[in-house]
Scaffold this motif. Structure first.
Motif, PDB file in Angstrom:
ATOM      1  N   LYS A   3      -8.634   2.942  -4.573  1.00 15.16           N
ATOM      2  CA  LYS A   3      -8.451   1.925  -3.431  1.00 15.16           C
ATOM      3  C   LYS A   3      -8.077   0.473  -3.985  1.00 15.16           C
ATOM      4  O   LYS A   3      -8.962   0.140  -4.818  1.00 15.16           O
TER       5      LYS A   3
ATOM      6  N   THR B 167     -14.805 -11.397  -3.970  1.00 17.16           N
ATOM      7  CA  THR B 167     -14.596 -10.009  -4.657  1.00 17.16           C
ATOM      8  C   THR B 167     -14.779 -10.194  -6.040  1.00 17.16           C
ATOM      9  O   THR B 167     -15.389  -9.085  -6.651  1.00 17.16           O
TER      10      THR B 167
ATOM     11  N   SER C 114     -12.552 -15.192   0.031  1.00 18.25           N
ATOM     12  CA  SER C 114     -12.498 -13.676  -0.057  1.00 18.25           C
ATOM     13  C   SER C 114     -12.228 -13.315  -1.481  1.00 18.25           C
ATOM     14  O   SER C 114     -13.000 -12.316  -1.967  1.00 18.25           O
TER      15      SER C 114
ATOM     16  N   HIS D 215       0.721  -1.356   0.008  1.00 19.72           N
ATOM     17  CA  HIS D 215       0.034   0.029   0.164  1.00 19.72           C
ATOM     18  C   HIS D 215       0.911   1.259   0.091  1.00 19.72           C
ATOM     19  O   HIS D 215       0.534   2.243  -0.655  1.00 19.72           O
TER      20      HIS D 215
ATOM     21  N   ASN E 234      -7.841  -3.354  -3.330  1.00 20.11           N
ATOM     22  CA  ASN E 234      -7.900  -4.285  -2.090  1.00 20.11           C
ATOM     23  C   ASN E 234      -6.687  -5.336  -2.536  1.00 20.11           C
ATOM     24  O   ASN E 234      -6.686  -5.935  -3.626  1.00 20.11           O
TER      25      ASN E 234
END
Length: 694
Positions: free
Chosen positions: A238, A272, A268, A227, A240
């Motif tokens: 953003k 997404t 996960s 990040h 992820n």
């Protein structure tokens, strides 16, 4: 602060692209790029390209998402051909479509998950050099008909052709799933690529692999580092980051281990991707990606326009623009009709499933009737056995066995008649299926006529084309004739008895041959001995010996005895010959003695096999008696098991027949689709030729 992105309109963008294409379609540099943009807009198929450095675990992650180890997962560079993973409803519909560089295609059924690897790897067969794409249809929940997942060669591939393949695909993909090693994070080679994707307005998913090899704290440190280095590039966006253990995910899915699946964090990533698909973010992502690429071309066009000479008159330019606009509008109208027609083709539904249920129910009902007949035959035979088996002696076993075999053949004959009836069912089913396809064709044509359009199109011409497209001929072969007649002999011990009898004959023949060979060998030795004795000749006579006495005139010979030395040498040679050939005879005798001993051992072993044969005969008699006794006691169980086996055989043959009809249906539908595309294209070209601008 994240800026809200504007909603793009496909038709408006397509109109602009077509206008540019009409101007620069022949341009050797811009023409191909514009055609690619137009194709992407017309097909509006969005793709997620899976990218990462060599050995980052792309294939392992894709296998985890697919739930099977389908793609090659090697420690050396393997991916060579682009593999496009497409959605299908069930695993039974899974297949592979190979698109070669000459444009031809081949459909391969996924009979085994290893089938795909030989088409997609450097270590594959020579066919990989001929392929352009490999399309794998697999039931993936986060994909649909408009969204595909693409496995690419490594971003740092050592092979020039594979590297170019990757770069070309990245240019047309609206979303990127970028993989990196979760054990160390992104490296210096990754950031320029990710920055390029962000600048190109592509949706980026970052996935860290092998997180099972790091602790939770170490993984969080990797996320913070990524990040920190990416934030200057994101401009408020953003991204992820999802960490996954592909190995645990795949093993968890294969073993249905929910805890392992959860621990792998694959859910996960799938959530997404599913949200991306369900919210149709890919449509806008694809349009943004196309718009960005088109804007780059527009910039080139603007630069090129500045260099062009504007010598043509305003009137000619205006007429040309009006003509181009009319052509573009006409093309859009026909393209819209083509899209709607293709949509109707996709919605075509065969009545094959309902027909199958109806006819399957009918032949299974016939099977129940056959079962009733078989039960009655077993009941009658069981009663006969019960009345006679107690009084049957062993010497009557052959007759009892023949009656038992006759009973089995009688049962099998009942099923044979049912199998013949199945062939008639199959004929009727195929005829009904073909009528259903004809009705589908007519319904498709009638639906085309109802399409709301302003264009003038001769649908009657297309109707005649459809009527000329016939189903591939099909004839029901004698698929269902599986009657097998039973024999009264027991193959186990009969064949065994034949074998040991053959052994016995062979041993006798071998013993006789050894006798002949031994006598011949002895005779040969004796002949050689006699030959040497003849060469030596007869025994010489002793020689007389004399001595001389006196001198001069008084000399004279005086006999003093005999010389036996020649006789002694002759005797020694005769004795040597005798000794040599006596030794040879002993060697011959010893050699054949060992062979005769071996024959005797084989005879002893054969005797044991005869004992085994007798045991087998006794066992067969006992087995038959027990089978008959079991038939009396358990006739209901035997009937059910035998009938269930016949049902399984019939179901297998029926499923094969059904699969063949599905293949005929798919082939016919594809021919209808090809004919429709060609008809629309010809109609569009004809309409464009008629356009005139005053």
């Amino acid at each position: 602060m994240k800026q809200k992105q504007s909603v793009l309109e496909k038709n408006q963008l397509l109109l602009e692209v077509n206008q540019s294409l009409s101007h620069y379609g022949e341009d050797p540099f811009l023409g191909d790029e514009l055609v690619l943009i137009q194709k992407r807009l017309l097909e509006i198929e969005s793709s997620i390209a899976v990218v990462g450095q060599f050995s980052v675990g792309k294939s392992a992650l894709l296998n985890a998402l697919l739930g099977e180890e389908i793609l090659s997962n090697r420690v050396v560079e393997s991916t060579k051909v682009l593999t496009r993973i497409r959605h299908c409803a069930t695993q039974a519909e899974a297949k592979v479509i190979l698109t070669k560089r000459d444009g031809s295609q081949e459909v391969v059924k996924m009979s085994h998950i290893d089938d795909l690897q030989k088409y997609t790897t450097f270590q594959g067969e020579d066919i990989t050099n001929e392929l352009q794409y490999v399309d794998l249809y697999w039931p993936v929940q986060f994909l649909n008909q408009d969204l595909v997942l693409i496995d690419t060669p490594g971003a740092n591939s050592l092979t020039a052709s594979a590297f170019q393949t990757t770069r070309k695909q990245l240019k047309t993909s609206s979303a990127i799933m970028y993989l990196f090693l979760g054990t160390k994070g992104l490296d210096a080679a990754d950031y320029p690529l990710i920055e390029e994707f962000i600048n190109q307005k592509k949706k980026v998913f970052l996935v860290g692999t092998h997180i099972d090899q790091v602790t939770s704290e170490q993984w969080q440190e990797v996320i913070r580092d990524v990040h920190e280095k990416l934030n200057p590039l994101l401009l408020g966006e953003k991204i992820n980051i999802v960490g996954v253990s592909s190995k645990e995910a795949l093993y968890g899915k294969q073993t249905n281990d929910i805890d392992l699946i959860t621990a792998s964090n694959i859910l996960s990533l799938e959530t997404t991707l599913q949200d991306y698909m369900k919210n149709k973010e890919y449509e806008q992502a694809e349009l943004r990606s196309v718009a960005y690429d088109y804007e780059q071309i527009v910039e080139e066009i603007k630069a090129q326009k500045k260099e062009e000479e504007a010598d043509e008159s305003a009137n000619l330019q205006e007429r040309k623009r009006r003509l181009e606009r009319l052509i573009l509008l006409t093309e859009l109208d026909y393209d819209k009709v083509k899209e709607e027609g293709l949509s109707l083709i996709k919605e075509r539904k065969s009545h094959l499933k309902s027909l199958n249920l109806m006819y399957e129910k009918e032949w299974k009902q016939e099977g129940k009737d056959v079962l009733d007949i078989v039960k009655k035959k077993y009941a009658m035979y069981a009663k006969t056995l019960k009345d006679n088996i107690a009084t049957t002696s062993y010497i009557q076993m052959d007759g009892l066995k023949e009656r038992y075999i006759q009973h089995l053949n009688d049962i099998e004959q009942s099923y044979y008649l049912w199998h013949q009836e199945m062939e008639r069912f199959a004929d009727r089913f195929v005829i009904s299926f073909e009528k259903s396809i004809q009705q589908d064709d007519q319904s498709f044509f009638e639906a085309l006529q109802q399409l709301g359009t302003n264009i003038d199109i001769r649908w009657d011409d297309f109707e005649s084309i459809i009527k000329e497209i016939k189903l591939t001929p099909y004839r029901v072969d004698d698929t269902f004739e599986v009657f097998e007649e039973y024999n009264s002999e027991n193959a186990d011990y009969v064949s065994f008895e034949e074998k040991i009898q053959q052994k016995n004959n062979n041993l006798h023949r071998m013993e006789q041959e050894l006798q002949i060979q031994r006598n011949a060998a002895k005779q040969e030795v004796e002949s050689q001995k006699k030959e040497e004795e003849r060469d030596l000749g007869v025994k010489p006579e002793p020689r007389e010996r004399y001595r001389t006495k006196g001198i001069l005139f008084w000399k004279r010979k005086e006999f003093i005895g005999y010389d036996y030395s020649n006789q002694e040498r002759w005797d020694e040679k005769i004795q040597a010959i005798h000794n040599t050939y006596q030794k040879k005879k002993r060697l011959v005798e010893q050699e054949f003695k060992e062979k005769f001993i071996e024959v005797e051992r084989d005879k002893e072993m054969l005797e044991k096999e005869y004992e085994v044969l007798e045991d087998m005969k006794q066992a067969h008699a006992h087995e038959l008696m027990m089978a008959l006794y079991t038939t009396v006691l358990n006739k209901s169980k035997i009937v059910k098991q035998g009938h269930a086996s016949k049902i399984d055989e019939m179901q297998k043959e029926w499923n094969e027949l059904l699969e063949l009809q599905y293949e005929r249906y798919d082939e016919h539908t594809q021919r209808i689709e090809d004919a429709f595309k060609k008809f629309i294209q010809i109609s569009k070209e004809t309409a464009i030729q008629k356009i005139k601008v005053l």
